[in-house]
Design an enzyme around this catalytic site. Structure first.
Site, PDB file in Angstrom:
ATOM      1  N   LYS A 178       0.830  -1.209   0.000  1.00 36.15           N
ATOM      2  CA  LYS A 178       0.000   0.000   0.000  1.00 36.15           C
ATOM      3  C   LYS A 178       0.861   1.254   0.000  1.00 36.15           C
ATOM      4  O   LYS A 178       0.537   2.241  -0.657  1.00 36.15           O
ATOM      5  CB  LYS A 178      -0.912   0.028   1.232  1.00 36.15           C
ATOM      6  CG  LYS A 178      -2.155  -0.805   1.069  1.00 36.15           C
ATOM      7  CD  LYS A 178      -3.214  -0.405   2.071  1.00 36.15           C
ATOM      8  CE  LYS A 178      -4.447  -1.268   1.910  1.00 36.15           C
ATOM      9  NZ  LYS A 178      -5.386  -1.154   2.998  1.00 36.15           N
ATOM     10  N   LYS A 237     -10.873  -2.617  -3.792  1.00 38.57           N
ATOM     11  CA  LYS A 237     -11.804  -1.488  -3.718  1.00 38.57           C
ATOM     12  C   LYS A 237     -11.167  -0.231  -4.272  1.00 38.57           C
ATOM     13  O   LYS A 237     -11.852   0.663  -4.759  1.00 38.57           O
ATOM     14  CB  LYS A 237     -12.163  -1.218  -2.248  1.00 38.57           C
ATOM     15  CG  LYS A 237     -12.986  -2.283  -1.575  1.00 38.57           C
ATOM     16  CD  LYS A 237     -13.165  -1.901  -0.103  1.00 38.57           C
ATOM     17  CE  LYS A 237     -13.794  -2.988   0.702  1.00 38.57           C
ATOM     18  NZ  LYS A 237     -13.460  -2.893   2.138  1.00 38.57           N
ATOM     19  N   LYS A 240      -4.894  -8.413  -7.361  1.00 43.83           N
ATOM     20  CA  LYS A 240      -6.082  -8.738  -6.574  1.00 43.83           C
ATOM     21  C   LYS A 240      -7.231  -7.798  -6.941  1.00 43.83           C
ATOM     22  O   LYS A 240      -6.978  -6.626  -7.217  1.00 43.83           O
ATOM     23  CB  LYS A 240      -5.674  -8.531  -5.115  1.00 43.83           C
ATOM     24  CG  LYS A 240      -6.518  -9.125  -4.065  1.00 43.83           C
ATOM     25  CD  LYS A 240      -5.914  -8.830  -2.691  1.00 43.83           C
ATOM     26  CE  LYS A 240      -5.997  -7.372  -2.331  1.00 43.83           C
ATOM     27  NZ  LYS A 240      -5.715  -7.036  -0.949  1.00 43.83           N
TER      28      LYS A 240
HETATM   29  P1  TYM Z   1     -11.192  -5.383   3.727  1.00 40.50           P
HETATM   30  O1  TYM Z   1     -12.355  -4.500   3.873  1.00 40.50           O
HETATM   31  O2  TYM Z   1     -10.049  -4.920   2.900  1.00 40.50           O
HETATM   32  O3  TYM Z   1     -11.643  -6.804   3.171  1.00 40.50           O
HETATM   33  C1  TYM Z   1     -12.727  -7.477   3.758  1.00 40.50           C
HETATM   34  C2  TYM Z   1     -12.608  -8.967   3.550  1.00 40.50           C
HETATM   35  O4  TYM Z   1     -12.597  -9.257   2.143  1.00 40.50           O
HETATM   36  C3  TYM Z   1     -11.475 -10.061   1.828  1.00 40.50           C
HETATM   37  N1  TYM Z   1     -11.024  -9.706   0.479  1.00 40.50           N
HETATM   38  C4  TYM Z   1     -10.922 -10.574  -0.531  1.00 40.50           C
HETATM   39  N2  TYM Z   1     -11.164 -11.903  -0.595  1.00 40.50           N
HETATM   40  C5  TYM Z   1     -10.974 -12.509  -1.800  1.00 40.50           C
HETATM   41  N3  TYM Z   1     -10.540 -11.839  -2.903  1.00 40.50           N
HETATM   42  C6  TYM Z   1     -10.271 -10.525  -2.866  1.00 40.50           C
HETATM   43  N4  TYM Z   1      -9.876  -9.872  -3.956  1.00 40.50           N
HETATM   44  C7  TYM Z   1     -10.470  -9.822  -1.637  1.00 40.50           C
HETATM   45  N5  TYM Z   1     -10.308  -8.541  -1.251  1.00 40.50           N
HETATM   46  C8  TYM Z   1     -10.648  -8.486   0.045  1.00 40.50           C
HETATM   47  C9  TYM Z   1     -10.432  -9.717   2.872  1.00 40.50           C
HETATM   48  O5  TYM Z   1      -9.487 -10.765   3.011  1.00 40.50           O
HETATM   49  C10 TYM Z   1     -11.290  -9.554   4.099  1.00 40.50           C
HETATM   50  O6  TYM Z   1     -11.562 -10.807   4.695  1.00 40.50           O
HETATM   51  N6  TYM Z   1      -8.139  -6.091   7.425  1.00 40.50           N
HETATM   52  C11 TYM Z   1      -9.437  -6.606   7.051  1.00 40.50           C
HETATM   53  C12 TYM Z   1     -10.559  -6.078   7.920  1.00 40.50           C
HETATM   54  C13 TYM Z   1     -10.398  -6.411   9.370  1.00 40.50           C
HETATM   55  C14 TYM Z   1     -10.480  -7.697   9.954  1.00 40.50           C
HETATM   56  C15 TYM Z   1     -10.261  -7.499  11.346  1.00 40.50           C
HETATM   57  C16 TYM Z   1     -10.689  -8.964   9.443  1.00 40.50           C
HETATM   58  C17 TYM Z   1     -10.153  -5.529  10.364  1.00 40.50           C
HETATM   59  N7  TYM Z   1     -10.077  -6.181  11.561  1.00 40.50           N
HETATM   60  C18 TYM Z   1     -10.265  -8.588  12.241  1.00 40.50           C
HETATM   61  C19 TYM Z   1     -10.695 -10.050  10.334  1.00 40.50           C
HETATM   62  C20 TYM Z   1     -10.475  -9.836  11.705  1.00 40.50           C
HETATM   63  C21 TYM Z   1      -9.663  -6.326   5.577  1.00 40.50           C
HETATM   64  O7  TYM Z   1      -8.907  -6.740   4.764  1.00 40.50           O
HETATM   65  O8  TYM Z   1     -10.734  -5.631   5.210  1.00 40.50           O
END
Ligand code: TYM
Length: 344
Positions: free
Chosen positions: A123, A210, A207
């Site tokens: 990032k 968003k 990947k």
């Molecule tokens: P975020 O919002 O970036 O993503 C949310 C969830 O979506 C999954 N994800 C994907 N899975 C498959 N293919 C993709 N291209 C893809 N992009 C995103 C992410 O792996 C995630 O599961 N850091 C976390 C949010 C978080 C969290 C936590 C998760 C904050 N605290 C505690 C678990 C436990 C995240 O990536 O959010």
């Protein structure tokens, strides 16, 4: 009388925690990699699903948009099938234990551990000096999210694997440093299935994300039917027909991705999708994929739209969720404070 053996046999309590950031463009990767899994796991274990707004502000956010996007993620949870009577749905900043525990864990985690985190490096790129301290510290807050509830299972996409390993290291280090053996469990990642890493529709080596400026790169959960069909039609492929074996997918990342998406939505394996379409052209596969996506996503999109047109229901659910989450986290935080030796 309880013998020691009987006590040992008692299963450890299980609890699920996971979260999604309320940043714009919640997409198919979030749904297939995470939210779809939340829906099924809620029937197996007590579950908390959080809208992680503290994480979202590690990069700049428009305050007005943040509130709307927070409701949008909550709407996606509900529309996808998370039952608010069964699971706890809430907003991270509504439960102060996350931030409080994160501070304690900041004093347990080591700089070197965070410096190894590849997501920060990706990032920040060349600009790490100008990134917020919060972005660097993001994985410690994630550990606090999970450990504030002593969660044992964490369903996430593949990209969160390293953060989960760090959360386990932090939990163990806390237990060792404070001589609190077994206090925090080692949370298990629940990662897997054919869509644990959904890729960019225009570039199978990146990947689905968003933040990608190209809207054609992803299917947003708010896309209408025509847009979904158009995006799959324009998805990058190659000049060869559909593969004859899954082995072939290794050298064809864009096709591998589309097969994985199809398999996840049809709740089957890549093998069976390959067998079904072997040797056919994309002129047959892409419309079948688009139809399946529309069939699965349109009811969710429609339900999200209805929920967001009047926020009353979402807001009420989030309020109750915060109270329930707080009632679990507060006693754990109190114990943490005692263990650390804070004055009360
Ligand atoms: P975020 O919002 O970036 O993503 C949310 C969830 O979506 C999954 N994800 C994907 N899975 C498959 N293919 C993709 N291209 C893809 N992009 C995103 C992410 O792996 C995630 O599961 N850091 C976390 C949010 C978080 C969290 C936590 C998760 C904050 N605290 C505690 C678990 C436990 C995240 O990536 O959010």
């Amino acid at each position: 009388m309880n013998t020691q053996n009987e006590t040992e046999k008692k299963p450890r309590p299980t609890r699920v925690f996971s979260g999604v950031q309320p940043t714009a463009n919640i997409h198919l990767g979030n749904y297939l990699g995470a939210i779809k899994r939340f829906v099924s796991v809620q029937h197996e274990m007590e579950s908390l699903f959080c809208v992680v707004d503290l994480h979202a502000i590690t990069v700049p956010q428009d305050p007005k948009m943040l509130k709307a996007q927070t409701r949008e993620v909550a709407a996606a949870y509900l529309a996808a099938g998370i039952d608010p009577k069964k699971s706890i749905i809430f907003v991270q900043s509504n439960v102060s234990a996350h931030a409080e525990l994160a501070w304690v864990l900041n004093c347990v985690a080591r700089m070197g551990w965070l410096e190894r985190m590849t997501q920060f490096k990706d990032k920040a790129g060349e600009n790490s000096e100008r990134m917020s301290v919060g972005l660097f510290d993001y994985p410690v807050l994630m550990a606090a999210d999970i450990l504030a509830y002593k969660a044992t299972h964490v369903p996430v996409g593949d990209d969160q694997k390293q953060h989960l390993e760090l959360a386990r290291d932090i939990a163990q280090r806390f237990n060792t440093d404070f001589k609190a053996k077994g206090f925090f469990p080692s949370p298990e990642p629940l990662i897997g299935g054919p869509a644990s890493r959904v890729m960019n529709l225009q570039d199978g080596t990146k990947k689905m994300s968003k933040s990608d400026p190209a809207d054609l790169s992803r299917i947003n959960l708010t896309d209408d039917t025509d847009t979904i069909v158009r995006k799959f039609k324009k998805a990058r492929t190659d000049q060869f027909p559909m593969p004859e074996s899954v082995d072939e997918l290794k050298s064809r990342p864009e096709v591998d991705n589309l097969v994985g998406i199809y398999a996840a939505m049809a709740e089957t394996t890549k093998e069976s999708v390959v067998a079904q379409f072997a040797g056919q052209g994309f002129g047959a596969f892409k419309p079948a994929l688009a139809d399946l996506a529309v069939e699965k996503l349109a009811p969710i999109t429609e339900h999200m739209r209805r929920l967001m047109s009047d926020a009353t229901e979402i807001d009420a659910i989030l309020k109750v969720g915060a109270e329930r989450a707080n009632s679990i986290a507060q006693p754990i935080l109190k114990q943490v404070k005692e263990i650390v030796g804070f004055f009360n």
